[in-house]
Design a protein around this motif. Structure first.
Motif, mmCIF file in Angstrom:
data_model
loop_
_atom_site.group_PDB
_atom_site.id
_atom_site.type_symbol
_atom_site.label_atom_id
_atom_site.label_comp_id
_atom_site.label_asym_id
_atom_site.label_seq_id
_atom_site.Cartn_x
_atom_site.Cartn_y
_atom_site.Cartn_z
ATOM 1 N N ASP A 26 0.832 -1.207 0.000
ATOM 2 C CA ASP A 26 0.000 0.000 0.000
ATOM 3 C C ASP A 26 0.864 1.252 0.000
ATOM 4 O OD1 ASP A 26 -2.280 -1.549 0.020
ATOM 5 O OD2 ASP A 26 -2.646 -1.312 2.177
ATOM 6 N N TRP A 27 1.905 1.245 0.823
ATOM 7 C CA TRP A 27 2.797 2.401 0.896
ATOM 8 C C TRP A 27 3.480 2.627 -0.450
ATOM 9 C CZ3 TRP A 27 8.052 3.173 0.257
ATOM 10 C CH2 TRP A 27 8.530 4.423 0.631
ATOM 11 N N TYR A 29 2.454 1.692 -3.396
ATOM 12 C CA TYR A 29 1.459 2.149 -4.356
ATOM 13 C C TYR A 29 1.219 3.649 -4.209
ATOM 14 C CZ TYR A 29 -2.907 2.905 -6.775
ATOM 15 O OH TYR A 29 -3.878 3.412 -7.602
ATOM 16 N N GLN A 30 1.099 4.091 -2.953
ATOM 17 C CA GLN A 30 0.876 5.518 -2.718
ATOM 18 C C GLN A 30 2.063 6.353 -3.175
ATOM 19 O OE1 GLN A 30 0.023 5.743 1.429
ATOM 20 N NE2 GLN A 30 -2.094 5.098 1.197
ATOM 21 N N GLN A 31 3.261 5.859 -2.975
ATOM 22 C CA GLN A 31 4.456 6.609 -3.348
ATOM 23 C C GLN A 31 4.652 6.678 -4.862
ATOM 24 O OE1 GLN A 31 6.316 8.329 -1.076
ATOM 25 N NE2 GLN A 31 4.697 7.642 0.284
ATOM 26 N N SER A 33 2.208 6.056 -7.406
ATOM 27 C CA SER A 33 0.924 5.884 -8.085
ATOM 28 C C SER A 33 0.853 6.598 -9.427
ATOM 29 C CB SER A 33 -0.209 6.364 -7.180
ATOM 30 O OG SER A 33 -0.070 7.751 -6.937
ATOM 31 N N GLY A 34 1.858 7.418 -9.746
ATOM 32 C CA GLY A 34 1.891 8.067 -11.045
ATOM 33 C C GLY A 34 1.238 9.425 -11.078
ATOM 34 N N GLU A 35 0.681 9.880 -9.959
ATOM 35 C CA GLU A 35 0.099 11.215 -9.932
ATOM 36 C C GLU A 35 1.219 12.237 -9.860
ATOM 37 O OE1 GLU A 35 -2.521 11.536 -6.628
ATOM 38 O OE2 GLU A 35 -3.989 10.185 -7.477
ATOM 39 N N GLN A 40 -1.374 15.489 -6.308
ATOM 40 C CA GLN A 40 -1.233 14.968 -4.954
ATOM 41 C C GLN A 40 -1.516 16.067 -3.940
ATOM 42 O OE1 GLN A 40 2.660 13.233 -4.647
ATOM 43 N NE2 GLN A 40 2.052 11.341 -5.642
#
Length: 111
Positions: A26-27, A29-31, A33-35, A40
């Motif tokens: 999860d961490w 993915y958040q780091q 995520s491509g945004e 963000q």
């Protein structure tokens, strides 16, 4: 230790490892995520405005307690569980997870 107790401990260890891996995924993915940063920042500011308190789950508490135990604080983890009236995490009332998690996070921090 009996075979059943060993099996139960192995199963518990596997669940703990799975919760830790899930938290790490999860961490990550958040780091990554491509945004872009502007998106963000906007989503963070929007989240702060309507930030509902996330429910603390058994897996979250288990991951933190397992980390503390692996760091050599097993006795403190057991004492913490006893403070909440249980010999093992699964016996703890889910209503106490948040308080238990807060208590667990200070273990080993020199407090």
């Amino acid at each position: 230790m009996s075979k059943m107790a060993e099996m139960a401990q192995t199963i518990e260890d596997l669940r703990t490892a799975a919760a830790s891996i899930n938290a790490a995924a999860d961490w990550l993915y958040q780091q990554f995520s491509g945004e872009d940063d502007s998106k963000q920042q906007k989503s963070k500011s929007a989240a702060k405005k309507e930030e509902p308190k996330p429910e603390v789950k058994l897996e979250d508490v288990r991951a933190v307690l397992a980390e503390k135990s692996r760091a050599g604080h097993t006795a403190a983890v057991r004492a913490l569980l006893q403070k909440y009236g249980a010999a093992k995490l699964s016996e703890i009332d889910p209503a106490n997870y948040e308080a238990l998690l807060q208590d667990a996070e200070v273990i080993g921090n020199g407090s």
